[in-house]
Design an enzyme around this catalytic site. Structure first.
Site, PDB file in Angstrom:
ATOM      1  N   ARG A 544       0.805  -1.222   0.000  1.00 19.74           N
ATOM      2  CA  ARG A 544       0.000   0.000   0.000  1.00 19.74           C
ATOM      3  C   ARG A 544       0.838   1.271   0.000  1.00 19.74           C
ATOM      4  O   ARG A 544       0.330   2.334  -0.341  1.00 19.74           O
ATOM      5  CB  ARG A 544      -0.971   0.002   1.197  1.00 19.74           C
ATOM      6  CG  ARG A 544      -0.263   0.037   2.510  1.00 19.74           C
ATOM      7  CD  ARG A 544      -1.120  -0.421   3.678  1.00 19.74           C
ATOM      8  NE  ARG A 544      -0.418  -0.222   4.937  1.00 19.74           N
ATOM      9  CZ  ARG A 544       0.568  -0.993   5.368  1.00 19.74           C
ATOM     10  NH1 ARG A 544       0.990  -2.015   4.648  1.00 19.74           N
ATOM     11  NH2 ARG A 544       1.149  -0.753   6.525  1.00 19.74           N
ATOM     12  N   ASP A 605       0.487   7.336  12.497  1.00 19.47           N
ATOM     13  CA  ASP A 605      -0.286   6.130  12.799  1.00 19.47           C
ATOM     14  C   ASP A 605      -0.477   5.929  14.302  1.00 19.47           C
ATOM     15  O   ASP A 605      -0.813   4.843  14.739  1.00 19.47           O
ATOM     16  CB  ASP A 605       0.377   4.893  12.192  1.00 19.47           C
ATOM     17  CG  ASP A 605       1.783   4.657  12.740  1.00 19.47           C
ATOM     18  OD1 ASP A 605       2.245   5.454  13.583  1.00 19.47           O
ATOM     19  OD2 ASP A 605       2.422   3.666  12.321  1.00 19.47           O
ATOM     20  N   ASN A 606      -0.232   6.989  15.103  1.00 20.78           N
ATOM     21  CA  ASN A 606      -0.478   6.833  16.532  1.00 20.78           C
ATOM     22  C   ASN A 606      -0.969   8.147  17.130  1.00 20.78           C
ATOM     23  O   ASN A 606      -0.620   9.227  16.662  1.00 20.78           O
ATOM     24  CB  ASN A 606       0.771   6.323  17.259  1.00 20.78           C
ATOM     25  CG  ASN A 606       1.871   7.368  17.315  1.00 20.78           C
ATOM     26  OD1 ASN A 606       1.930   8.166  18.250  1.00 20.78           O
ATOM     27  ND2 ASN A 606       2.741   7.378  16.309  1.00 20.78           N
ATOM     28  N   CYS A 661      -7.061 -10.403  35.961  1.00 24.56           N
ATOM     29  CA  CYS A 661      -7.434 -11.751  36.404  1.00 24.56           C
ATOM     30  C   CYS A 661      -8.143 -12.517  35.298  1.00 24.56           C
ATOM     31  O   CYS A 661      -8.021 -13.744  35.193  1.00 24.56           O
ATOM     32  CB  CYS A 661      -8.302 -11.683  37.654  1.00 24.56           C
ATOM     33  SG  CYS A 661      -9.933 -10.933  37.387  1.00 24.56           S
TER      34      CYS A 661
END
Length: 1085
Positions: A544, A605-606, A661
């Site tokens: 891409r 991209d962040n 947990c």
């Protein structure tokens, strides 16, 4: 002509020759093994003739839709390293259909080039390029393929070489003579970008009636206007309308009633809708629901659904169960073009502020076709005579309509349409190239919902605010003439002299660089484009990030991308940097750099990097053009000084994290298993070996730090370090196999036995409810078997990676399953006895599995003594090699181990397992990405760039966009303005920064604020208080320079490149009310 019945008997085009000449070929014997593997399936059963001969003659035995068949039922090989991000969007089935699809693209100006680029990157089997015209200087405004040397060459022939570089696995051929409808039978989908309505109707009728139907797409870009028409046949089946995974819910209860109320756990909101079909599984008690029969939802609520089912006489519900959406195929009945023109149905809308625009554009494009037929040309830019003629034609067509006639025709809009009709603008080509490319993918695969059937779009707001003089639209014999014919030469000059900062050079960055180069941005004497990216090119980028080639792998993205962009337009003034944009690089991107910028374009991209750039743009009051993609979705946001809110003004809610947990002891979906698996991988193979090496390199410092910490976490770390150097130390590969086999026993047998011993299946909570209620799933221990290949594969991957951390060579015999099984047989597995005092965390709010103890310090001292004894027995220079997780290398066994860990754990809890590819998507946190949505996003942003550089547009002229090409959905809206703060006659927003120049004293600053009706009572620099009106010694600072206070009181070192510093001032008005004022910048140079 080459008959390619043999899988290797095919040819590839190579270097282009002059117009009309034969294209060269590469003999199959000269191709690499990689090419042969990629082509083996793609080239079966087809004949290819290049450059003006007949088109691809392939068998077209497609299934009902005209979707591409998967030949002979054999799965086609997919290069998962290359296509991983695309596979995350489409899946294997769609990719295989793409790999078997033959596509025709007719019209190779800018739009045709963009469509071809996106489909070749996607990896279709073949693309045939058709164009009877030759390259003109005019075409260079919109096509990244052509250079000035191509002028006079046939467009299709001029396109082959550069398009082939994008993907050698795709067969690219050309047609340069007039098409006949019979030639269309060789393709699954045909796209026409420059065709008369008369010819389009003839071709579409043929495609519509063909068996199987051939998908027909007609698309046009005319200046700032565009259209798409789709006809995929009388009955087209969409196998997946949105691409989303089926929605699910974990059942908490089911009523015995007519209709039945199904309540789900309040872990997550349900996403079911009324009318959805669902199936049930794993229901205890009311097992009648587990028959696999789809049931219809009557009433969907956030945590419950009511189904059309009488459960009055069913067995009473006990516990458990999953409810899952059934995604049904959808059949669409397309009308042929000649019918759809008269009865277009509902238009796909993009901008609700232009609700009535689509019917007018439907009329305008028909009028333009008739104008071209009558005049033999397009309307001339700036010609009132031509514009009035087109308006008259549109009026005549409108008057001839009996049903759906427009009451009023917007002549101003049609005038703008006429003026720019000949021009193909790059941003429009990029946007529509993404849309049409995606429609072709839908046609070939049945994946996602097609456009049904017309889509019209315009961006007339991009035009300059000031009226354009017709003389300003005249061509000047430059590569930008098409763009000048729409926007005028004055705006073109602004584009060329702009100073742009592009942050990021990945998929978005490559598209932006291409667009900017074609638009002429930063191509003037005063212009400059700065691009930065600290990343290097990887193989997965190539599907891409189209400016990169396989020979660029390992090179800096920004350098390669800027060099490629300079080839598209040699006049581009670009500087490529490899600096990360963050506070540490503000000496590179200093005040002078920021103050000289025209616009900032994010290609990141962040979120954290976006927020940092957003703050810098706020500070320096620079426009920020923001965009992002996620699979088939994209969004754009315009951040314009003083007109719009900033990027950080609104945030998405944080993603919900599963409690610790749940992940470690009570998983109930594969995501939990994969999160745990990656955590264990990093703990075993990266973090612990890193701790071992840190200890061995500086023992005394390391031990001192651990003793100082003295907590449960330090104790746990030391225990793991000791294990690596003592009980679990590996010296031979057999030791590594032993470690891996015992890890299997620990993870998937012993821990489960301990958990079910502590909490038996009939255990109850303190309130008396069953402990193992939904969403908890009761686990079962596994029984290791060397006959189970997945068990052996886990041991093999774990042993090889363990050997890597100890620098132990991997013997050749591990490739033999029998020898590996024999080695595993030699491992002695001790019996396991569950402990009564075992502590298992069940609190969902717990953030650590380590439990503190008053004896931690004593235990740490004992561990240190044992460690020191072990260290004495180690050879000099001994160390461990940490392994950093790398998801994109299928040969490194990282994903093999993570997938093995996750799937064995899933097996414990009866959770459906996943293959390694799906595991890679989840554990590797791969962001799904495709070229089409990326191209569309950048096209939309560049349409806004015209407005920004023009400099006179109002907030209502700008557009933020959210689009989902899968649905398809286009939602455009005005940006939100910033929130104002008012004080007396003053008004400011988050965009304002008050600047005081002339190297002022403290007294000067206080008086400057007093003149604004503000009494400052506190002034701070960073965390240091420079002035507070209550302190007498601060009053004595009145005549000191502010810069001296910063240096002497705050002890700040101001870099040589800084000309100012910022202070935060707390103020009151004359009524002693606090007033929140902007940041104050004090200039001392």
């Amino acid at each position: 002509m080459v008959n390619s019945n043999s899988s290797l008997d095919f040819m590839l085009p190579v270097k282009r020759t002059t117009a009309g000449a034969e294209l060269g070929f590469v003999d199959s014997s000269e191709l690499t093994k990689k090419h042969c593997a990629n082509f083996a399936s793609a080239a079966a059963s087809s004949t290819v003739t290049m450059a003006g001969g007949s088109s691809i003659n392939g068998t077209n035995n497609a299934i009902g839709n005209g979707k591409a068949p998967i030949r002979d039922g054999r799965p086609q090989e997919i290069d998962e390293d290359l296509h991983s991000r695309q596979l995350a969007v489409y899946g294997r089935e769609t990719m295989r259909r793409l790999f078997a699809s033959n596509i025709l693209i007719s019209g190779m100006q800018g739009l045709g080039a963009e469509i071809a680029k996106n489909l070749i990157l996607a990896g279709v089997k073949s693309v045939t390029l058709h164009d009877e015209g030759t390259v003109e200087l005019w075409d260079l405004s919109s096509s990244f393929i052509f250079s000035e040397e191509d002028v006079g060459t046939n467009r299709a022939l001029a396109s082959v070489a550069k398009l082939q570089e994008l993907n050698n696995s795709v067969i690219i051929s050309t047609l340069t003579s007039e098409l006949t409808k019979e030639q269309l039978s060789n393709f699954q989908a045909v796209v026409f970008n420059d065709i008369s309505l008369e010819k389009a109707i003839e071709f579409d009728d043929y495609c519509h009636q063909h068996q199987p139907p051939i998908a027909f797409i007609k698309s046009e870009v005319r200046g700032l206007f565009g259209s798409v028409f789709c006809d995929f046949g009388p009955e087209f089946t969409v196998s997946d309308v949105d691409g989303n995974d089926p929605h699910t819910g974990i059942i908490a209860s089911v009523s015995n009633s007519n209709a039945a109320l199904v309540t789900c756990v309040d872990d997550e909101r349900l996403e079911f809708q009324d009318g959805d079909l669902v199936v049930f599984s794993e229901v205890r008690g009311m097992t009648e629901l587990n028959d696999g029969k789809p049931r219809k939802i009557m009433n969907a609520k956030p945590y419950s659904i009511t189904i059309e089912e009488d459960t009055t006489n069913y067995t009473q519900y006990e516990r458990g169960g999953i409810v899952t959406q059934v995604k049904e195929p959808k059949v669409l009945n397309f009308k042929p073009l000649h019918q759809a023109l008269k009865d277009p149905g509902d238009f796909l809308l993009s901008d609700f502020a232009k609700f009535a625009r689509a019917p007018l554009l439907h009329l305008a494009f028909q009028a333009l076709d008739k104008f071209r037929m009558e005049m033999g040309r397009f309307p001339l830019a700036g010609s009132e005579e031509d514009a009035q003629k087109l308006i008259a034609i549109a009026a005549n067509i409108n008057n001839s309509i009996s049903d759906g006639r427009l009451e009023e025709i917007d002549q101003k809009l049609l005038r703008n349409f006429a003026f720019g009709a000949r021009a193909v603008l790059n941003p429009m080509a990029a946007m529509f190239g993404g849309i049409v490319g995606q429609e072709v993918v839908k046609a070939c695969s049945g994946k996602f919902h097609p456009i049904f059937q017309f889509f019209y779009f315009d961006s007339v707001e991009s035009l300059p605010v000031e009226p354009l003089d017709p003389s300003d639209l005249r061509p000047v014999n430059s590569r930008y003439d098409a763009q000048i014919s729409v926007f005028g030469s004055r705006l073109q000059k602004k584009l060329e002299d702009a100073k742009i900062y592009v942050v990021g050079s990945g998929a978005l960055g490559c598209e932006f660089l291409k667009n900017l180069a074609l638009m002429g941005v930063c191509c003037g004497d005063e212009g400059k484009l700065t691009i930065t990216d600290d990343d290097v090119i990887e193989k997965s980028n190539l599907s891409r990030q189209f400016l990169f080639r396989d020979w660029n792998i390992g090179q800096a993205k920004s350098t390669v991308a800027s060099s490629a962009a300079a080839l598209i337009n040699p006049r581009l003034h670009v500087e490529a940097l490899q600096n990360r944009a963050n506070p540490e690089t503000e000496n590179v991107f200093d005040d002078t750099f920021w103050e000289n910028l025209s616009v900032v374009i994010n290609a990141l991209d962040n979120v954290n990097a976006r927020l940092y750039i957003d703050q810098r743009c706020l500070y320096f009051q620079k426009p920020l053009l923001e965009s992002g993609t996620l699979g088939a979705k994209c969004n754009t946001q315009m951040v314009i000084p003083h007109l719009t809110e900033n990027y950080g003004a609104s945030r998405d809610p944080p993603e919900k994290q599963a409690p610790m947990c749940t992940v470690h002891s009570f998983p109930h979906n594969i995501d939990h298993c994969l999160t745990w698996a990656r955590s264990e991988f990093e703990g075993l193979l990266e973090k612990t070996p890193t701790e071992v090496s840190a200890y061995l390199s500086s023992p005394s410092e390391y031990i001192s730090a651990m003793k100082k910490a003295g907590d449960a976490q330090a104790r746990d770390i030391l225990e793991r370090v000791l294990e690596c150097l003592d009980t679990d130390k590996c010296d031979t590969f057999q030791d590594c196999i032993t470690w891996a086999r015992l890890k299997f026993e620990d993870y998937f047998v012993n821990r489960v036995k301990q958990l079910t011993y502590t909490f038996p299946e009939d255990a109850a909570t303190s309130t008396g409810t069953p402990f193992w209620s939904a969403p908890k799933r009761f686990p079962r221990p596994l029984q290791f078997s060397k006959e189970d290949l997945s068990h052996l594969q886990f041991v093999l991957a774990a042993a090889i990676l363990r050997a890597e951390t100890f620098a132990i060579p991997v013997p050749e015999w591990v490739k033999s399953p029998d020898k590996l099984a024999n080695a595993v047989d030699q491992v002695i597995v001790p019996d396991f006895l569950p402990r009564k005092d075992a502590k298992i965390v069940t609190d969902e709010k717990a953030t650590s599995l380590s439990t503190a103890s008053i004896d931690d310090a004593v235990v740490i001292d004992e561990l240190v003594m044992k460690l020191e004894m072990c260290r004495k027995n180690l050879p000099a220079g001994y160390k461990m090699n940490p392994i950093q997780f790398e998801k994109d290398d299928d040969t490194n066994f990282h994903m093999d181990m993570i997938a093995g860990l996750a799937n064995m754990r899933a097996r414990n809890y009866s959770i459906p397992e996943v293959d390694k590819l799906k595991a890679k998507f989840i554990a590797g946190r791969i962001i799904p990405a495709i070229a089409t949505s990326t191209a569309m996003a950048t096209g939309l942003v560049c349409l806004e760039l015209y407005k920004v550089l023009d400099g006179h547009h109002k907030v209502e002229d700008y557009r933020n966009t959210f689009a989902n090409l899968a649905l398809p959905l286009f939602s455009m809206a005005e940006p939100v303005p910033p929130k104002p703060v008012k004080h007396q006659d003053l008004s400011w927003t988050i965009w304002d920064r008050w600047m005081l120049k002339g190297n002022p004293t403290l007294r000067d600053l206080l008086q400057w604020l007093k003149n604004k009706g503000l009494n400052a009572y506190s002034i701070s620099f960073g965390s240091c208080l420079l002035y507070n009106s209550m302190f007498q010694r601060h009053v004595e600072r009145m005549d000191k320079k502010m810069v001296d206070l910063v240096r002497d009181v705050a002890k700040a070192e101001l870099p040589a490149y800084r000309r100012h510093f910022d202070v935060v001032v707390a103020c009151e008005d004359e009524d002693d009310n606090d007033v929140d004022i902007p940041l104050v910048s004090v200039y001392f140079k």
